[in-house]
Design a protein around this motif. Sequence first.
Motif, PDB file in Angstrom:
ATOM      1  N   ALA A  82       4.825  10.883  -4.820  1.00  0.00           N
ATOM      2  CA  ALA A  82       4.178  11.481  -3.647  1.00  0.00           C
ATOM      3  C   ALA A  82       5.028  12.566  -3.016  1.00  0.00           C
ATOM      4  O   ALA A  82       4.493  13.482  -2.371  1.00  0.00           O
ATOM      5  N   SER A 128       7.047  -0.587  -8.075  1.00  0.00           N
ATOM      6  CA  SER A 128       5.839   0.233  -8.077  1.00  0.00           C
ATOM      7  C   SER A 128       5.793   1.142  -6.846  1.00  0.00           C
ATOM      8  O   SER A 128       5.439   2.328  -6.939  1.00  0.00           O
ATOM      9  N   ARG A 175       8.334   4.062  -7.122  1.00  0.00           N
ATOM     10  CA  ARG A 175       7.866   5.082  -8.062  1.00  0.00           C
ATOM     11  C   ARG A 175       6.707   5.884  -7.444  1.00  0.00           C
ATOM     12  O   ARG A 175       6.609   7.096  -7.615  1.00  0.00           O
ATOM     13  N   GLU A 176       5.850   5.209  -6.703  1.00  0.00           N
ATOM     14  CA  GLU A 176       4.755   5.889  -6.013  1.00  0.00           C
ATOM     15  C   GLU A 176       5.301   6.856  -4.966  1.00  0.00           C
ATOM     16  O   GLU A 176       4.822   7.991  -4.838  1.00  0.00           O
ATOM     17  N   ARG A 193       3.313   4.249   2.909  1.00  0.00           N
ATOM     18  CA  ARG A 193       2.356   5.274   2.449  1.00  0.00           C
ATOM     19  C   ARG A 193       1.950   6.197   3.590  1.00  0.00           C
ATOM     20  O   ARG A 193       1.797   7.405   3.408  1.00  0.00           O
TER      21      ARG A 193
END
Length: 351
Positions: free
Chosen positions: A345, A337, A340-341, A283
């Motif tokens: 983004a 998950s 896909r995030e 992230r």
Amino acid sequence: MQKTSDINVVETRRLPSPAELLAAEPKTEAQAEFIARTREEIQRLLFSADKRFLLIVGPCSIHDTAAGAEYARRLAALAREVADRVLIVMRVYFEKPRTAIGWKGLIMDPRLDGSHDIAAGLLAARRFLREVLDLGLPTATELLDPITPQYIADLICWSAIGARTTESQTHRQMASGLSMPLGFKNSTDGTLAAAINAIKAGSQPQTFLGIDTDGRASAIVTRGNPYCHIVLRGGAKGPNYSAAHIAEAAAALAKAGLSRSILVDCSHDNSAKKPERQAEVLREITRQLIAADTAVMGAMVESNLLPGNQPFPQPREKLRYGVSITDGCIGWETTESLIRELHAALAPRFA
């Protein structure tokens, strides 16, 4: 006459030559075309204006080919969904470096029982790689033994040289002759100098001892691999994926006259060897990618069907299906998950 050699050698087992194994388990024309096309895609992504994100994801190591195949089928389906923004390459790791002792991977010990049937391991590796490629999924591995590439490198789309071997002259020479893009990891202490020197060496012509496809000792002469780059994996002093660390690495590469192409390993010291923290790393580098100019082109994530890892050695029948026997991994649900995030983004890069 006094014996002066092989004093500590118990047995010498003859292996099939690379040519014999490649003939027994040949790649198809479709596989060859897919590998060549994917290598070119990875090269463009790392070294040109392709905005897609390179994600190398999969088990820390393949110890159960049935579980590995199930993982590959799931990943291949997901890879097709996100292909417009993310190029997914599956980790298919068959060799494991060891600080002291331990299981050295599917090629070295395919039965997980200490029998070390390397011939069977090499055959299993080729068969598994072909199975993954037939799913339309690119392959990635770490090349550890300098003889191994003669047996499997034609089926690999991206490869790595690990932190323990980046300083090795043997591996730098080997890299110079490989046909796919290759990442050198920074040293285990976290410094970058060894990896930068390795990229320089790997990109230059080299001559070294090796074997040909018939298994004969040979002088190998290479032209150099122009698609070597750095992989940041953290080190003894902590992680190295922050914006400041990325900028430092990019500056060091530029100073050395090298491309500012950086892959971040979300595992190992970047996650403090806690697999669940890989999501935080991914992230953060995605945030950097969207917020500002950055040299990060992609990431590596260790993932398996189920999270964590399990003790080994233990009887094979007691091993839990889909759980790593080497480094801990995130499980499939978290992996899906997270991918896909990541895909969502990255939307601003393609607006």
